[in-house]
Write an enzyme that holds these catalytic residues in place. Structure first.
Site, PDB file in Angstrom:
ATOM      1  CB  SER A 130      -6.445  -1.194   5.312  1.00 38.70           C
ATOM      2  OG  SER A 130      -5.226  -0.815   4.698  1.00 38.70           O
ATOM      3  CE1 TYR A 155      -4.094  -5.649   7.139  1.00 39.67           C
ATOM      4  CE2 TYR A 155      -3.570  -4.042   5.445  1.00 39.67           C
ATOM      5  CZ  TYR A 155      -4.016  -4.338   6.706  1.00 39.67           C
ATOM      6  OH  TYR A 155      -4.405  -3.320   7.543  1.00 39.67           O
TER       7      TYR A 155
END
Length: 335
Positions: A130, A155
């Site tokens: 990501s 995350y």
């Protein structure tokens, strides 16, 4: 008959599109894995899955990544040549209140993937990272060759951990591993927890939308078809060890590589809203709000390496991408 390909998160947003692209290019044995959890409406996942299960080349496995025994059995039975690992607990904001979900799916789950690849001698593991890993790195555009060691959400920390775990397995067991840092993916069949969906829903309903950081944010929005194409291009480009490694953070003496996949054209949040308004034929009601914990002000991808190595640069303009998304969303509402 081609060797099997395993796609995790197959009922997810990106996973469905990747599977369909694999079908289109003639793959004859695609195995999809998903646990179909209720992080968002399971009906959307079921509808995506229904598009895949009509294809005779597709086999679905409902399984949780953290199920060590189940995952080991799956790898032993399928023996995939390629693993495209897209399953994860997503969402920056969700991670603030539900941290253990991320440990289970993104850390323990990723370890079961690595172990499965090791035990069955997978020829290439491609996995979703990501743009969030860049965190406090303020140097734009983000480059894979720069440090990504100060994440601002759990995350993001789990995604960065995946990159490091993959490197360890590439080094120890010579498993070719490619990590893809996705930048704000959007498009038809997208996730309800993301801005393209929630903004479109509220604009069409005449509800107020909130622009965080008072609208002064930029995102490298990347259309899902571009992402799916980039995933397959990366899958076909198996990394080799760097012959003369100089310490470059995006490469290694191990068969390990990191790539950005972004549109390479950051979009102001206000332009994003304007694109939705044009596609929806309706003006937005806007409330300006402070930035939220875990958010960054701007993302921008340097995709030079992806273009050089895989011959691909994402290029769908936000106006065209949102036109397609809004058209799909209206169809979804009318189902």
């Amino acid at each position: 008959m081609s060797d099997p390909i395993l796609v995790t998160g197959a009922a997810g947003f990106i996973g469905m599109h990747v599977c369909e692209r694999l079908f289109a290019r003639g793959e004859t044995a695609v195995h999809g894995l998903d646990n179909l959890n209720d992080y968002y409406d399971p009906a959307l996942k079921a509808a995506r899955l229904a598009r895949l299960t009509t294809r005779p080349v597709f086999t679905f496995h409902r399984l949780d990544l953290a199920d060590r025994a189940g995952m080991a059995e799956l790898f032993a039975a399928v023996k995939p040549r390629l693993v495209i690992h897209l399953a994860a607990q997503a969402g920056v904001r969700w991670s603030i209140d539900h941290p253990h979900d991320y440990a289970d799916s993104n850390l323990t789950g990723f370890l079961t993937i690595l172990e499965g690849c090791r035990q069955t001698q997978v020829k290439h593991l491609v996995y979703a990272s990501s743009s969030s890993v860049y965190g406090l790195n303020g140097e734009l555009p983000y480059s894979e060759h720069a440090a990504a060691d100060h994440p601002v959400s759990l995350y993001a920390a789990t995604k960065r951990a995946n990159e490091l775990m993959a490197h360890a397995y590439a080094h120890l067991y010579r498993i070719p591993c490619t990590g893809l840092r996705f930048f704000t993916v959007y498009g038809p069949w997208g996730r309800p927890d993301m801005a393209p969906w929630s903004f479109t829903r509220d604009i069409l309903a005449g509800k107020t939308i909130r622009l965080f950081n008072h609208g002064k944010m930029r995102r490298d929005f990347t259309y899902v078809d571009d992402i799916a194409e980039g995933v397959l291009r990366a899958a076909d480009h198996v990394p080799a060890p760097a012959a003369a490694w100089s310490g470059d953070l995006a490469t290694s003496p191990a068969p390990w590589r990191i790539y950005n996949i972004g549109n390479n054209q950051p979009v102001e949040l206000t332009r994003f809203v304007t694109a939705i308004e044009a596609a929806a034929g309706k003006k937005a009601v806007i409330e300006l709000a402070p930035i939220q914990p875990g958010d960054v002000v701007e993302t921008a991808a340097d995709v030079t390496d992806l273009n050089r190595d895989c011959g691909f640069t994402p290029a769908t303009p936000i106006e065209e991408g949102m036109r397609r998304f809004v058209a799909w969303y209206r169809e979804w509402l009318a189902r």
